[in-house]
Scaffold this active site. Structure first.
Site, PDB file in Angstrom:
ATOM      1  N   LEU B 516       0.874  -1.173   0.000  1.00 50.41           N
ATOM      2  CA  LEU B 516       0.000   0.000   0.000  1.00 50.41           C
ATOM      3  C   LEU B 516       0.907   1.217   0.000  1.00 50.41           C
ATOM      4  O   LEU B 516       1.784   1.343   0.847  1.00 50.41           O
ATOM      5  CB  LEU B 516      -0.904   0.009   1.241  1.00 50.41           C
ATOM      6  CG  LEU B 516      -1.669   1.313   1.491  1.00 50.41           C
ATOM      7  CD1 LEU B 516      -2.630   1.608   0.349  1.00 50.41           C
ATOM      8  CD2 LEU B 516      -2.422   1.259   2.810  1.00 50.41           C
ATOM      9  N   GLU B 517       0.695   2.094  -0.988  1.00 47.93           N
ATOM     10  CA  GLU B 517       1.489   3.312  -1.079  1.00 47.93           C
ATOM     11  C   GLU B 517       0.618   4.460  -0.582  1.00 47.93           C
ATOM     12  O   GLU B 517      -0.434   4.735  -1.156  1.00 47.93           O
ATOM     13  CB  GLU B 517       1.915   3.542  -2.540  1.00 47.93           C
ATOM     14  CG  GLU B 517       2.806   4.745  -2.749  1.00 47.93           C
ATOM     15  CD  GLU B 517       3.176   4.931  -4.231  1.00 47.93           C
ATOM     16  OE1 GLU B 517       2.379   4.551  -5.115  1.00 47.93           O
ATOM     17  OE2 GLU B 517       4.262   5.465  -4.493  1.00 47.93           O
ATOM     18  N   ILE B 518       1.042   5.066   0.503  1.00 43.64           N
ATOM     19  CA  ILE B 518       0.263   6.174   1.053  1.00 43.64           C
ATOM     20  C   ILE B 518       0.924   7.485   0.655  1.00 43.64           C
ATOM     21  O   ILE B 518       2.145   7.628   0.733  1.00 43.64           O
ATOM     22  CB  ILE B 518       0.145   6.030   2.582  1.00 43.64           C
ATOM     23  CG1 ILE B 518      -0.839   4.888   2.884  1.00 43.64           C
ATOM     24  CG2 ILE B 518      -0.323   7.328   3.233  1.00 43.64           C
ATOM     25  CD1 ILE B 518      -1.046   4.610   4.341  1.00 43.64           C
ATOM     26  N   THR B 554       5.643   4.718  -7.062  1.00 42.02           N
ATOM     27  CA  THR B 554       5.589   3.474  -7.845  1.00 42.02           C
ATOM     28  C   THR B 554       5.230   3.721  -9.308  1.00 42.02           C
ATOM     29  O   THR B 554       5.921   3.251 -10.207  1.00 42.02           O
ATOM     30  CB  THR B 554       4.571   2.492  -7.234  1.00 42.02           C
ATOM     31  OG1 THR B 554       3.352   3.173  -7.016  1.00 42.02           O
ATOM     32  CG2 THR B 554       5.076   1.923  -5.924  1.00 42.02           C
TER      33      THR B 554
END
Lengths: 471, 770
Positions: B516-518, B554
């Site tokens: 998960l990219e926050i 990403t």
């Protein structure tokens, strides 16, 4: 529900059945005298604005190990016998009965409303409506409280409540696949369609489907859960065996002394009249110690000997509003007072219903544990776990949200005429036995309040206060 | 990218194994201690204790200040000590090994201990010490019973299988396995030798080569454990405390039984098991098994991972040449593997993963109990699925009944597949599903603590949704946008409360992808970030937190690489070849397939956005090629056609012949100087790495660790290389820059190395990972 224990129990040597008859833990003998001497200062639990509900009479046919004398009957036959017994005992006019409620667990599909079939067959008026309730092992408790509710609400004056279970015969079904094929077959019109459907049947279609002996939500059998519960409370095999021995010995004593007055004889068609429970067999600790664990193998602690056996039986009870009973000239046995139903985690606390229900019902009635003169607890499995849980502050604080424990009932007031372990436990019928036994014990021992409690599959429980009707 | 990047299976779940974390190191005690009296030795012990219960010794492992027990030097030394005392004590007839921590028997070897070793010889020595100790246990005249509760992995499993009997708690926390392979290692304390004898060759290979975790009930079936103990509920103690106590009591019973011979350690084997064992005893059959397994491993690892091949070799040596040869080669190979760069890369990822499982923003003020997800598409439903099964009440909202039905069915299907695999009961599935509320309106949003939108990737749609939502949610509610490329600050521009707006970029399929990219903007508050990370961690994600910018981290790294893929295709390399070249480098999914998975329309969309934001650096391949593909309906897997043709039930997909014409139309001449296979690989990878470095340089990334984790777990960067930054370190920044310059000379500014890489190239001592 329960498990196939009866066969294992039958393997116990017969000789041992009487060997421990002289089991000498005198747990209860002296209490009647003390209690009788006690001054009657306790209040009565009647509530203003609510009708008093009384038990006029309660009966049961003898509880038999399944597969014995009742084996060829149907559930409604047993229920019929109990209802007829009630009619005989009370001579209540048939048209007075407003309603009939019966409890049952494993339903015979042909008589899914077993209350109605039994009532018709027992000679009750065909104008008296009847319905069947189910709540696992507290089904007849539910039947009684349903009746209590109807009377208290002013809708009925006279209700017959009861319960029945026939474990000698349970519905075994075709597999779902087979059922589907058969149902589709009904709709098939041409021979071709029928043949093509039949040709799809595979050997695995014939595998039968047994009624679940396991908890639906967890797939765990009750015996297995009871074993884990015993382990959780650190209850040893020996303690459980000792308790079972106590139960059988006390039941035997009660039976011999003729205290089990709720039993009515049942003339089974084609067989002799049954007059006595046949599961009471006091053994010896040594004999019991030889049994292998029945559920958690090979190291568990619950065995066939220290849990209740599969039982056939039925009970029935006549409940009325107090004024109706008096008007009809009856001498009621007891008041049915406050009751509660509880439920909790069906996985890890499956059988702790009494633990939760006891403090709650006491609180509701404004009583404490020491006010109670007789305790009638359902003791199929895990009764010792309940006693330990009730005696644990830690459990009360962490799991029940209470400040302190309610305390364990003193054993000299506890199930002193035997219990489900020894008398047997026809799932749907036990509740009425508990209540009427409590009433009889109150009278015999001179107490005022009885506490009835039971656990049930699904992680549910029930408790009720029974108050002796003033003599 | 919003869409699929299937991560390599092996790294799918790094072992709870080495979840050791740094353990406190106490200096190893000298052997002198053994001469001191027992009582003083007892006082000195910090990791292992021993109780004598009648004639049974209970040995308890308890690594201080740690959630798990690890086989550290200290623990091993104390364990040896305790066992020697037990063997010397006449009153003791048997022993039970157990942990004081309910959640961990022994979770594996202490990684720090391995990493502290300078040479392969040192590691080999460690392995041999372990082998000796466990051999003594195996041959102990007093039976030893392992009482297993919690993780029993790696070295822990090796301890357990050296014992004479194993009793395990049947709960979810209790898993057995040999995850060493996931760290580029092999079971180095006799595991490769004992396991095949215990569970049979095929099962042993499966365990050691996949590193999979085996639940207790399965372990019982395999013969890996002898008895199970059901977990207990509350009694007079907490369930955890009482269960482990019960486990101990049961284990003591069996230890006593083994000592007085009322219990036999011999297992009754089923017919199948006996047949398999018989077959495996035939050298000819064994050779066949080795061959099959070897070719499978070759196919899956492309020879990039040395550990699996070593495992096969070591097992083979042990079975064919006997125990001594087996133990020797096991220890030697363990030492060799521990110093390989693959192992270092995998361990780096492991540490990175541990790092990304922590919430650096602290505990949020308000826990998210009710979550609303907007859009019941693949992403939205996926997010809902990983939330409901963690007990979060989740509202799934869509605009059409059809879309909603599809989404709810996806959640059901996802959970039901777990029921089929028996990791969930149907009852648990139903009660989990009761946390899900599917709806078409905003009812109940006034109770939401967080809203995650997963609607169509269009700034106007996002704005509209944000405004609608803000009108109905309470003041504390966080608005998270699941976008793969739209800058969060741009979305937050229309918000009345931008401090509550954050980006949560999930990867598809959400229930499988760990990352998960926050994304935080300048205005996002600390508490909002803390809350988002907390939700992500609860959902089981590995979380990286990056700054806002086009493509965040990403998507931005992937952009230039995909652009290069297109150029390579335009240069006449066919998609199958592109896939082969990229998987040979270690990418789990071929580059052309990746575009199909992502979706050509999505890729076009993102490429355009990023192209606008970053200019020519993101050029290379022609975006018009994508546009034409979209026009023709070649949208990738979801449309059944992209570079390949996808058919239900057909495994070997064929190249889409309709692409020939398109590729021909955009054909550019290839320069043979930069078009060898290796060059193509490096063109793809250097652009990726360069862009990653630029993200670090610009502060999008806060550290290289998160950069590596994001690239490997989100984009499938080859795990054996450990991520772009570890790769830059191991390959050499100098060499990387040289390559970039070479390609820059041909293609221009797309390959211009960034300043950070140049700095590293100019001072060889500079490393991203120290």
């Amino acid at each position: 529900m329960s498990s196939m224990l009866s066969s294992a129990l039958r393997n116990l040597p017969v000789s041992s059945a009487w060997a421990a008859g002289a089991f000498t833990r005198s747990l209860s003998c002296s209490s009647p005298f003390q209690a009788a001497a006690q001054p009657k200062t306790k209040k009565t639990l009647g509530k203003t604005g609510v009708k008093n509900v009384v038990v006029v009479e309660g009966v049961r046919i003898p509880f038999l190990q399944s597969g014995t004398t009742y084996a060829d009957l149907m559930p409604h036959d047993l229920a019929r016998a109990a209802l007829q017994g009630l009619l005989t005992r009370t001579s209540v006019p048939r048209d007075v009965v407003d309603y009939i409620v019966y409890g049952t667990v494993i339903q015979e599909v042909k008589t899914s409303n077993v209350a109605r079939e039994a009532a018709l067959g027992a000679g009750f008026s065909d104008k008296t409506p009847a319905h069947t309730v189910t709540m696992a092992c507290i089904s007849s408790n539910q039947a009684m409280t349903t009746g209590v509710g109807m009377i208290a609400a002013g809708q009925c004056d006279v209700v017959v409540a009861g319960g029945v279970e026939l474990m000698s015969d349970v519905p075994i079904r075709h597999s779902r696949k087979m059922r589907k094929t058969m149902l589709t077959l009904n709709r098939a019109k041409t021979l071709g369609q029928k043949l093509s459907l039949i040709s799809k049947i595979r050997p695995d279609y014939f595998a039968p489907e047994l009624p679940a002996v396991a908890e639906f939500s967890t797939s765990e059998t009750m015996g297995h859960s009871a074993d884990r519960l015993a382990a959780a409370f650190g209850i040893s095999r020996l303690e459980q065996d000792e308790y079972a021995l106590r139960s059988h010995s006390l039941a035997k004593k009660a039976q011999d002394e003729g205290l089990l007055q709720d039993v009515v004889p049942f003339k089974v068609p084609g067989k002799d009249t049954v007059t006595k429970d046949n599961g009471i067999r006091p053994s010896s600790l040594e004999q019991m110690g030889k049994l292998k664990p029945a559920f958690v193998k090979p190291y568990g602690t619950v065995t066939a000997a220290n849990s209740s056996f599969l039982t056939d039986g039925a009970s029935a009870m006549l409940i009325m509003s107090e004024e109706k009973a008096l008007a009809m000239g009856y001498k009621p046995k007891a008041y049915l007072r406050d009751f509660v139903y509880v439920s909790q985690d069906p996985k890890d606390q499956l059988l702790l219903g009494p633990t939760y229900a006891t403090p709650k019902v006491l609180e509701k009635a404004g009583l404490t544990l020491s006010d109670i003169d007789v305790f009638e607890f359902h003791e199929a499995f895990a009764i010792l776990a309940n006693l330990k849980a009730m005696d644990s502050d830690w459990f009360a604080q962490n799991y029940m949200g209470r400040k302190a424990k309610v305390g364990a009932p003193p054993l000299d007031k506890f199930n002193t005429w035997g219990g489900s372990l020894s008398l047997g436990h026809p799932f749907g019928a036990t509740g009425c036995r508990l209540v009427i036994t409590a009433a009889h014990r109150l009278k015999k021992e001179g107490g005022q309040y009885g506490l009835v409690a039971a656990c049930a599959a699904g992680g549910q429980g029930h408790a009720m206060i029974v108050e002796l009707y003033p003599q | 990218m919003a869409a699929a990047v299937r991560a390599i299976g092996s790294l799918g779940r790094l072992p709870a194994a080495a979840r050791a974390g740094p353990t406190r190191h106490t200096p190893p005690r000298g052997y002198a201690c053994r001469n001191i009296s027992t009582s003083s030795a007892l006082q000195n012990r910090t990791h292992v204790s021993c109780d004598i219960k009648g004639d049974v010794a209970v040995v308890r492992f308890n690594t201080p200040n740690s959630k798990v027990n690890t086989l550290s030097k200290q623990l091993s030394a104390e364990f040896t000590d305790v066992m020697n005392e037990i063997w010397a004590n006449e009153a003791v007839k048997s022993a039970v090994l157990i942990s004081s921590k309910p959640g961990s028997f022994i979770a594996g070897a202490d990684l720090n201990m391995l990493e502290a070793c300078k040479t392969a010889q040192e590691v080999t020595q460690l392995s041999q010490d372990g082998q000796k100790m466990l051999e003594k246990i195996e041959h102990s005249p007093k039976p030893v019973v392992a009482a297993i509760s919690g993780s029993c992995l790696g070295g822990g499993l090796e301890v357990a299988i050296a014992c004479h009997y194993r009793v395990a708690t049947k709960d979810r926390k209790t898993v057995l396995g040999t995850p060493e392979v996931l760290l580029g290692l092999l079971p180095g304390a006799g595991g490769t030798q004992r396991l095949p004898k215990m569970v049979g060759l095929p099962a042993a290979f499966d365990m050691m080569l996949t590193g999979r975790n085996i639940r207790a009930d399965r372990a019982k079936k395999m013969g890996l454990v002898d008895q199970l103990v059901e977990p207990l509920g509350p009694g007079v103690k907490t369930p955890e405390a009482r269960t482990i106590e019960y486990l101990e009591e049961v284990a003591i019973g069996f230890a006593r039984g083994l000592a007085n011979k009322t219990v036999s350690a011999k297992r009754s084997r089923g017919l199948m098991q006996r047949l398999t064992d018989y077959a495996m005893a035939l050298p000819f059959v064994r050779q066949q098994v080795y061959k099959t397994v070897e070719s499978k491993v070759q196919k899956q690892t492309k020879g990039l991972y040395p550990a699996p091949l070593k495992i096969i070799e070591v097992v083979k040596t042990g079975l064919d040449q006997g125990n001594d040869a087996g133990y020797l080669i096991e220890a030697q190979s363990f030492g060799q593997l521990a110093v390989t760069k693959e192992s270092k890369a995998l361990m780096g990822l492991y540490h990175g993963q541990v790092h990304c499982k922590k919430n650096k923003f602290g505990t949020p003020q308000k826990e998210v109990k009710t979550l609303a997800v907007l859009g019941a598409g693949l992403m939205g439903a996926g997010i809902a699925q990983v939330s409901v099964d963690k007990g979060i009440k989740t509202i799934l909202k869509d605009t059409t009944q059809k879309g909603l039905d599809r989404g709810q069915q996806q959640v059901y299907k996802g959970l039901n597949s777990k029921v089929k695999k028996k990791s969930l009961t149907s009852f648990e599935r139903d009660s989990i599903l009761s946390n899900l509320m599917g709806q078409l309106d905003y009812k109940g949003f006034e109770k939401a603590d967080m809203v995650i939108e997963a609607v169509f990737e269009d700034i106007n749609v996002k704005h509209k949704v944000l405004k609608e939502v803000e009108a109905v949610i309470p003041a504390h509610c966080i608005f998270a946008s699941n976008t793969s490329a739209l800058p969060i600050s741009q979305i937050a521009a229309v918000s009345k409360r931008p401090e509550k707006v954050i980006g949560m970029h999930y990867f598809s399929p959400v229930d499988k992808m760990q990352l998960l990219e926050i994304i935080t903007t300048d205005k996002t508050s600390q508490d909002t970030a803390a809350s988002a990370v907390a939700v992500g961690l609860k959902q089981g994600k590995v979380v990286i937190v990056v700054k806002d910018g086009p493509g965040f981290y990403t998507t931005r790294c992937l952009g230039p690489m995909l652009s290069e893929v297109v150029r390579v295709l335009q240069e006449g390399v066919d998609p199958k070849k592109v896939d082969a070249i990229s998987t040979a480098f270690g990418f789990p999914v071929g580059a052309a397939t990746l575009i199909d998975e992502v979706g050509v329309d999505v890729a076009t969309h993102v490429a355009e956005d990023l192209g606008k934001a970053f200019g020519p650096r993101f050029g290379g391949g022609s975006i018009d090629l994508f546009k034409l593909m979209v026009q023709k309906g070649f949208l990738g897997r979801k449309a059944g056609k992209g570079f390949y043709v996808y058919q239900e039930g057909v495994k070997n997909r064929s190249v889409n012949s309709g692409m020939d014409e398109i590729l021909e139309k955009f054909r550019v001449p290839a320069n043979p100087d930069v078009c060898s296979d290796e060059d193509i690989q490096m063109r793809l990878v250097t652009r990726f790495v360069n862009e990653a470095a630029m993200c670090l340089q610009e502060g999008i990334l806060s550290n290289p660790v998160e950069g590596d984790i994001g690239a490997v777990f989100g984009l499938g960067f080859p795990p054996c290389l450990g991520g772009p930054f570890r790769f830059a370190d191991s390959y050499g920044a100098r060499q990387l820059v040289d390559k970039l310059r070479k390609y820059e000379a041909v293609y221009g500014s797309q390959f211009t190395p960034c300043q950070l890489l140049l700095d590293h190239a100019n001072s060889p001592s500079k490393k991203f990972h120290q």
